[in-house]
Motif scaffolding. Structure first.
Motif, PDB file in Angstrom:
ATOM      1  N   GLU A  91      43.007  40.113  44.466  1.00 30.17           N
ATOM      2  CA  GLU A  91      42.275  41.207  45.103  1.00 30.17           C
ATOM      3  C   GLU A  91      43.238  42.346  45.380  1.00 30.17           C
ATOM      4  OE1 GLU A  91      40.174  39.919  48.525  1.00 30.17           O
ATOM      5  OE2 GLU A  91      39.078  41.808  48.732  1.00 30.17           O
ATOM      6  N   LEU A 113      27.531  30.148  44.293  1.00 29.46           N
ATOM      7  CA  LEU A 113      26.866  31.454  44.206  1.00 29.46           C
ATOM      8  C   LEU A 113      25.682  31.498  45.177  1.00 29.46           C
ATOM      9  CD1 LEU A 113      26.597  34.178  42.737  1.00 29.46           C
ATOM     10  CD2 LEU A 113      25.295  33.041  40.949  1.00 29.46           C
ATOM     11  N   VAL A 169      26.992  31.798  48.723  1.00 25.07           N
ATOM     12  CA  VAL A 169      27.447  33.167  49.028  1.00 25.07           C
ATOM     13  C   VAL A 169      26.224  34.029  49.325  1.00 25.07           C
ATOM     14  CG1 VAL A 169      28.399  35.254  47.952  1.00 25.07           C
ATOM     15  CG2 VAL A 169      29.660  33.118  47.829  1.00 25.07           C
ATOM     16  N   TYR A 176      33.375  33.418  49.299  1.00 25.21           N
ATOM     17  CA  TYR A 176      33.642  33.865  47.923  1.00 25.21           C
ATOM     18  C   TYR A 176      34.675  32.987  47.229  1.00 25.21           C
ATOM     19  CZ  TYR A 176      31.399  38.265  49.248  1.00 25.21           C
ATOM     20  OH  TYR A 176      30.519  39.203  49.675  1.00 25.21           O
ATOM     21  N   ARG A 177      35.625  32.442  48.021  1.00 27.48           N
ATOM     22  CA  ARG A 177      36.739  31.721  47.410  1.00 27.48           C
ATOM     23  C   ARG A 177      36.374  30.298  46.982  1.00 27.48           C
ATOM     24  NH1 ARG A 177      42.072  33.657  48.644  1.00 27.48           N
ATOM     25  NH2 ARG A 177      41.901  35.760  49.471  1.00 27.48           N
ATOM     26  N   THR A 223      32.183  33.128  42.066  1.00 24.41           N
ATOM     27  CA  THR A 223      31.861  33.959  43.236  1.00 24.41           C
ATOM     28  C   THR A 223      33.007  34.904  43.560  1.00 24.41           C
ATOM     29  OG1 THR A 223      32.513  32.050  44.574  1.00 24.41           O
ATOM     30  CG2 THR A 223      30.176  32.476  44.354  1.00 24.41           C
ATOM     31  N   ARG A 224      34.240  34.461  43.260  1.00 29.73           N
ATOM     32  CA  ARG A 224      35.403  35.329  43.525  1.00 29.73           C
ATOM     33  C   ARG A 224      35.349  36.553  42.604  1.00 29.73           C
ATOM     34  NH1 ARG A 224      38.766  37.093  46.962  1.00 29.73           N
ATOM     35  NH2 ARG A 224      40.961  36.906  46.562  1.00 29.73           N
ATOM     36  N   GLN A 272      32.742  38.955  43.707  1.00 29.54           N
ATOM     37  CA  GLN A 272      32.840  39.362  45.119  1.00 29.54           C
ATOM     38  C   GLN A 272      32.452  40.831  45.344  1.00 29.54           C
ATOM     39  OE1 GLN A 272      36.348  38.010  47.124  1.00 29.54           O
ATOM     40  NE2 GLN A 272      36.335  39.705  48.571  1.00 29.54           N
ATOM     41  N   GLY A 278      29.326  41.709  47.360  1.00 31.49           N
ATOM     42  CA  GLY A 278      29.777  42.125  48.689  1.00 31.49           C
ATOM     43  C   GLY A 278      29.428  43.549  49.051  1.00 31.49           C
TER      44      GLY A 278
END
Ligand SMILES: Nc1ncnc2c1ncn2[C@@H]1O[C@H](COP(=O)(O)OP(=O)(O)O)[C@@H](O)[C@H]1O
Ligand SMILES: [Mg+2]
Length: 452
Positions: free
Chosen positions: A158, A262, A265, A282-283, A288-289, A292, A296
């Motif tokens: 990130e 997913l 999240v 997310y992690r 999902t990461r 994000q 998000g």
């Protein structure tokens, strides 16, 4: 702030379903609603932003779902389009069409239309553009570079300014729609090579296409960039139904795990207590990461829930549609992404009107491949190693997590010069040391107060 766009699509019945005289599981109400009948003949009414029935055209799906997002991305907002559903429900047909180089205008999927849409939406009046393409696949929780199969475990990081990034992933600079489609077709072919090597079926992996469109204003050299992510997810069917065993069972479990991640999240995003920041997991999976940013908030997102019209598949279709209903509650507020990195002018797309740089190739003779900087990754590793010399492993781990979250670490330098990296390392180490010293002083002070 607006909700994400969610649509449902029902593919036509296949030969087997027709032969079985399958009564079907849906009754159309209008372009936004339908009645769904489950295997116990119980009826549910579903409403989405748009419902694409069996006779729907690929062009309609593109225009409703993807075109507004393509236009936003060219205006430096992030966008994501996801196809979801059980295997055989029409995810890949919707995404790619019958083939990426398929010339049949009617059957062309979202991907080739998005490519055309991007190039058609460029505004050369006051900007020059650089368009980059990456293609990865998530298989058994590993991110594989589809433009370079030797990169089979790409990390996800990130960055404060660029959001979620894949350091070291191959980025192909593309100059026109035809070249982009050729590159995509190469990536898809590589997916097939990987599949036979590993005996994988494409429905067992998530396929992710990433377009980065960077623009530079000719007036003041301001830089902006938008990222468009297209995701063809692995099948969402349940393990019990497929009768999977051994490795196939392991694959199915991994897929189910990432698809449940997913779902989790989405639940956390939509069920969080109002006004309270809740933890979003997310992690918990690579999928999902990577998504994000899309989930998000800093991306305009559209979800296409693909379903079979058959009564036999009603349980899977019901679960797909319920997933779509939950996802509809996600709110998004994408913002324009300003960037400090300069367009690589030797590859820029500029006005086709007689400008010689349009369609120009790389001076190195390698016309299209350009790997993104792995240096941010390397410098981060060096920083962490130096910290390990001074601090215990647990503290370093904690600091690493905090600095990744804050976007302090893994920020790739804009100029990839050795000396700049060295300087960045030294600067980061001294600021980390200062932070640790400050923390130690505070901890000691607190201890003294407690003892008194
Ligand atoms: N809307 C559609 N119109 C015509 N054929 C379709 C449609 N959707 C799917 N199909 C066909 O159904 C089959 C399964 O679709 P596919 O996209 O491969 O499913 P998935 O990717 O969800 O596993 C393919 O043969 C595909 O061509
Ligand atoms: Mg597929």
């Amino acid at each position: 702030m607006s909700n994400i766009t969610v649509c449902a699509r029902f593919r036509p019945s296949n030969t087997q379903e027709k032969q079985n005289n399958d009564s079907g599981c849906i009754r159309c109400i209008d372009t936004e609603s339908f009645i769904f009948k489950d295997e116990k003949d119980e009826e549910f009414v579903f409403s989405f932003d748009r419902v694409f029935y069996e006779k729907s055209e690929q062009a309609d799906v593109y225009q409703f779902l993807a075109l507004p997002i393509v236009r936003d991305v060219v205006d430096a907002l992030n966008g994501t389009v996801i196809t979801y559903g059980q295997t055989g429900a029409g995810k890949t047909y919707s995404m790619e069409g019958l083939g990426i180089l398929e010339c049949d205008e009617q059957k062309k999927g979202l991907l080739p239309r998005v490519v055309e849409g991007i190039f058609d939406s460029l505004n050369f009046e006051d900007k020059i553009y650089s368009i980059k393409l990456s293609m990865v696949e998530i298989y058994m929780e590993k991110v594989r570079d589809l433009f370079d199969l030797s990169k089979d475990n790409i990390q996800i990081k990130e960055s404060k300014s660029r959001g979620i990034i894949l350091p070291g992933v191959t980025e192909i600079t593309v100059l026109d729609p035809a070249e982009t489609l050729q590159s995509l077709s190469r990536g898809i072919a590589n997916r097939a090579v990987g599949e036979t090597q590993m005996n994988v079926a494409s429905s067992r992996s998530h396929c992710i296409y990433i377009f980065t469109i960077q623009q530079e204003f000719s007036s003041d050299k301001r830089m902006r960039s938008g990222k468009l992510i297209l995701v063809d997810l692995a099948g969402s069917e349940k393990v019990e139904k497929t009768g999977a065993e051994g490795r196939v069972l392991e694959e199915a479990k991994t897929i189910n795990k990432s698809l449940s991640a997913l779902g989790n999240v989405i639940n956390s995003l939509t069920c969080g207590l109002q006004g309270k920041a809740s933890h979003i997991p997310y992690r918990d999976s690579k999928l999902t990461r990577i998504l994000q940013d899309a989930l998000g908030g800093n991306a305009r997102t559209a979800l296409l829930c693909c379903c079979s019209p058959s009564a036999l598949n009603a349980p899977e279709s019901l679960s797909t549609l319920r997933f779509g209903v939950r996802a509809k509650h996600i709110k998004a507020s994408p913002r324009v992404n300003y960037s400090e990195e300069k367009c690589d002018n030797s590859f820029s797309v500029s006005s086709p009107s007689g400008d010689t740089s349009f369609g120009a190739s790389s001076p190195s003779g390698d016309t299209s491949f350009s790997a993104s900087s792995p240096s941010g990754d390397e410098s981060s590793a060096t920083i962490l190693n130096k910290l390990r010399e001074k601090l215990n492993a647990e503290d370093v781990k904690l600091l690493e997590e905090v600095f990744i979250q804050e976007g302090i670490l893994f920020e790739p330098p804009s100029v990839e010069e050795e000396s700049d990296i060295e300087e960045l390392i030294l600067r980061t180490i001294s600021s980390l040391q200062a932070a640790v010293e400050e923390l130690t002083v505070t901890v000691n002070e607190v201890r003294t107060i407690k003892m008194c």
